[in-house]
Structure formats: C-alpha cells, structure tokens
Design a protein around this motif. Structure first.
Motif, PDB file in Angstrom:
ATOM      1  N   CYS A 150       0.834  -1.206   0.000  1.00 41.01           N
ATOM      2  CA  CYS A 150       0.000   0.000   0.000  1.00 41.01           C
ATOM      3  C   CYS A 150       0.866   1.251   0.000  1.00 41.01           C
ATOM      4  O   CYS A 150       0.595   2.216  -0.731  1.00 41.01           O
ATOM      5  N   ARG A 151       1.934   1.239   0.785  1.00 38.78           N
ATOM      6  CA  ARG A 151       2.840   2.387   0.837  1.00 38.78           C
ATOM      7  C   ARG A 151       3.551   2.584  -0.505  1.00 38.78           C
ATOM      8  O   ARG A 151       3.755   3.718  -0.957  1.00 38.78           O
ATOM      9  N   LEU A 152       3.931   1.480  -1.135  1.00 40.85           N
ATOM     10  CA  LEU A 152       4.585   1.553  -2.442  1.00 40.85           C
ATOM     11  C   LEU A 152       3.662   2.198  -3.469  1.00 40.85           C
ATOM     12  O   LEU A 152       4.064   3.097  -4.225  1.00 40.85           O
ATOM     13  N   LEU A 153       2.418   1.749  -3.505  1.00 35.63           N
ATOM     14  CA  LEU A 153       1.457   2.292  -4.467  1.00 35.63           C
ATOM     15  C   LEU A 153       1.166   3.770  -4.206  1.00 35.63           C
ATOM     16  O   LEU A 153       1.067   4.575  -5.139  1.00 35.63           O
ATOM     17  N   PHE A 163      -3.285   6.040 -10.451  1.00 37.00           N
ATOM     18  CA  PHE A 163      -2.136   5.164 -10.690  1.00 37.00           C
ATOM     19  C   PHE A 163      -2.509   3.696 -10.472  1.00 37.00           C
ATOM     20  O   PHE A 163      -2.203   2.832 -11.297  1.00 37.00           O
ATOM     21  N   GLY A 164      -3.171   3.397  -9.359  1.00 37.74           N
ATOM     22  CA  GLY A 164      -3.536   2.013  -9.055  1.00 37.74           C
ATOM     23  C   GLY A 164      -4.447   1.411 -10.103  1.00 37.74           C
ATOM     24  O   GLY A 164      -4.272   0.261 -10.516  1.00 37.74           O
ATOM     25  N   LEU A 165      -5.435   2.198 -10.546  1.00 35.54           N
ATOM     26  CA  LEU A 165      -6.354   1.734 -11.591  1.00 35.54           C
ATOM     27  C   LEU A 165      -5.594   1.308 -12.839  1.00 35.54           C
ATOM     28  O   LEU A 165      -5.818   0.233 -13.402  1.00 35.54           O
ATOM     29  N   LYS A 166      -4.707   2.180 -13.267  1.00 30.40           N
ATOM     30  CA  LYS A 166      -4.038   2.000 -14.551  1.00 30.40           C
ATOM     31  C   LYS A 166      -2.985   0.901 -14.530  1.00 30.40           C
ATOM     32  O   LYS A 166      -2.490   0.510 -15.595  1.00 30.40           O
ATOM     33  N   CYS A 167      -2.652   0.397 -13.336  1.00 26.61           N
ATOM     34  CA  CYS A 167      -1.708  -0.724 -13.261  1.00 26.61           C
ATOM     35  C   CYS A 167      -2.221  -1.923 -14.054  1.00 26.61           C
ATOM     36  O   CYS A 167      -1.438  -2.730 -14.561  1.00 26.61           O
ATOM     37  N   LEU A 198      -4.971  -0.265  10.767  1.00 27.83           N
ATOM     38  CA  LEU A 198      -3.521  -0.080  10.842  1.00 27.83           C
ATOM     39  C   LEU A 198      -2.949   0.237   9.460  1.00 27.83           C
ATOM     40  O   LEU A 198      -1.878   0.837   9.352  1.00 27.83           O
ATOM     41  N   VAL A 199      -3.660  -0.191   8.408  1.00 24.86           N
ATOM     42  CA  VAL A 199      -3.247   0.127   7.036  1.00 24.86           C
ATOM     43  C   VAL A 199      -3.952   1.423   6.664  1.00 24.86           C
ATOM     44  O   VAL A 199      -5.062   1.423   6.122  1.00 24.86           O
ATOM     45  N   GLN A 257      -5.065   3.339  -3.225  1.00 25.79           N
ATOM     46  CA  GLN A 257      -4.480   2.885  -4.488  1.00 25.79           C
ATOM     47  C   GLN A 257      -4.526   1.362  -4.612  1.00 25.79           C
ATOM     48  O   GLN A 257      -4.760   0.813  -5.697  1.00 25.79           O
ATOM     49  N   TYR A 258      -4.305   0.677  -3.500  1.00 26.72           N
ATOM     50  CA  TYR A 258      -4.339  -0.790  -3.516  1.00 26.72           C
ATOM     51  C   TYR A 258      -5.751  -1.293  -3.823  1.00 26.72           C
ATOM     52  O   TYR A 258      -5.936  -2.196  -4.649  1.00 26.72           O
ATOM     53  N   VAL A 259      -6.750  -0.707  -3.167  1.00 28.09           N
ATOM     54  CA  VAL A 259      -8.137  -1.112  -3.418  1.00 28.09           C
ATOM     55  C   VAL A 259      -8.518  -0.804  -4.862  1.00 28.09           C
ATOM     56  O   VAL A 259      -9.176  -1.613  -5.531  1.00 28.09           O
ATOM     57  N   ASP A 260      -8.094   0.358  -5.362  1.00 30.97           N
ATOM     58  CA  ASP A 260      -8.345   0.696  -6.770  1.00 30.97           C
ATOM     59  C   ASP A 260      -7.795  -0.383  -7.688  1.00 30.97           C
ATOM     60  O   ASP A 260      -8.476  -0.857  -8.611  1.00 30.97           O
TER      61      ASP A 260
END
Length: 231
Positions: free
Chosen positions: A49-52, A64-68, A128-129, A134-137
């Motif tokens: 999650c932090r990376l995204l 960004f996450g969507l377009k991955c 905690l997260v 972005q991860y959920v996207d």
C-alpha cells in the motif's frame, strides 16, 4: 497482514511509464522488487500500500492504481489469478472471490450478501493500514477486468462502492470500474446483478478451476494457534 506478491507484479512496469524506478522505494520499505513477480510468495500488505501511494504521489496521477491493470498480465497472481480466468460462470467467479479474497488480500472484514439487486461482496482492511486507496483501486480493477472477459459490456451493470474520497476526475474511475460508482462509502463493496450470474465464461475450464481452487486453499496463510477472533 500479507498478500500474494504477484498481485503487485505490474507496479514496476507501470511506474516506469512515468519514469519512476521503484527499486529505491522498495529498498526503503524493505521489499525485494523481484519478489513481486512471484505467484506464490507473500509480501506485507502495508508495504505494498505504501509503495502504491508513493508511486501515485510521484507520478501525480490519482488513478495510478487503476491503470496498473494496463500492464498486468493475466494470471500473474498465480492460482488466484488463473482461478478467475477459468471460472466456468460469473457465479463461479463470485464464489471463488468469496472463498479466496480474504486469504489473497488480507482483508480484515469480508462478507457476502444476497440482495434483491444481486450478490454483494463487502470488504475492508485493518485500520492499521492507513493508506490503502491505491491498492483497493488496483485490486478492484483487476477483478472487473476478469469480469469483462466474461460478460463484456454488461459489466456496466455492476454497482461499486469505494471508501476512497471522490477523485478529481471520476470519469477515469468510471471507465476502469463502472458508471455505477460511489465514493466516500462506509465500506468497499461490489454488487454483481442476478441477471449476469449465470453467464458462461468462454474461457471457462471446470477441471482447471477446481484445481486452482484446491491450490488456493493450500496456499491460504495459516493463523497462529493462539490468535483469537476479534469480536
């Protein structure tokens, strides 16, 4: 809290399209970037999650996450990914998600509900997260991509609710997910309408699907014997 590393297999390639090298970010987070290409290894959910979020910030792209998904190779997440690819029907795909999303994504809350509209899958993650939009996207877009492989344009009938705040450009999110999209929701949810549940997958393979189901069950992370359910 860990996820299948291959879920994030497209991050490096997609980040590179913005001129971003994820290796220094991974090093700072304690992630081996090579591990992200593994179909069986697991990596910290919080770190991914932090990376995204870092990539979204550096790229200046809230989607960004969507377009991955544009750089994602079908099946990169191993048995989980291939199970979605070969699910014989949409109902089988939804059943598979119900059985394996908690193990694949370390969701802290996951339920299935039958409503008048359809079958609803609801999930959220540990508080905690903190940064997980972005991860959920990314994860939701991957599921919708596999659904479109089966039902085509009828995927537009799916209703999606996201916890994330409304983005500056909702049209991009609607294009990748669904026009029936709500932001700032209490919980993430996807409603698969009853009318598409029986649609047959042209790529469906019952034997391979059963094998992927068995494989996923064998790869589910085991809980420590001392861990108790939080009520």
């Amino acid at each position: 809290m860990t996820i299948i590393a291959g879920v994030a297999s497209a991050v490096a390639e997609h980040a590179a399209s913005y001129g971003i090298d994820i290796k220094p970010i991974c090093e700072a987070l304690g992630i081996d970037p090579e591990m992200l290409q593994s179909m069986t290894a697991r990596v910290s959910l919080d770190k991914i999650c932090r990376l995204l979020e870092a990539c979204a910030l550096l790229s200046g792209d809230e989607a960004f996450g969507l377009k991955c998904v544009d750089a994602y190779e079908r099946g990169a997440s191993g048995p989980f990914g291939y199970g979605l690819i070969v699910a014989p029907t949409v109902r089988d795909l939804v059943d598979f998600l119900e059985a394996h999303v908690p193990g694949a994504t370390s969701s802290s809350y996951f339920v299935r509900e039958e409503t008048e509209k359809g079958v609803v899958l609801r999930l959220t993650f540990s508080p905690l997260v903190v940064k997980r939009d972005q991860y959920v996207d990314m994860a939701t877009t991957m599921v919708m991509a596999r659904l479109r492989d089966i039902v085509g344009e009828r995927a537009a009938l799916v209703e999606i609710e996201l916890e994330r705040p409304k983005p500056r450009n909702p049209a991009i999110f609607q294009r990748y997910l669904s026009n029936r999209l709500t932001f700032s929701s209490r919980i993430n949810s996807v409603c698969f309408p009853h009318e598409i549940m029986g649609v047959v997958n042209p790529r469906g393979d019952q034997r391979l699907f059963t094998l992927m189901d068995m494989q996923c069950r064998s790869l589910h992370p085991s809980k420590p014997a001392s861990q108790e359910e939080f009520v």
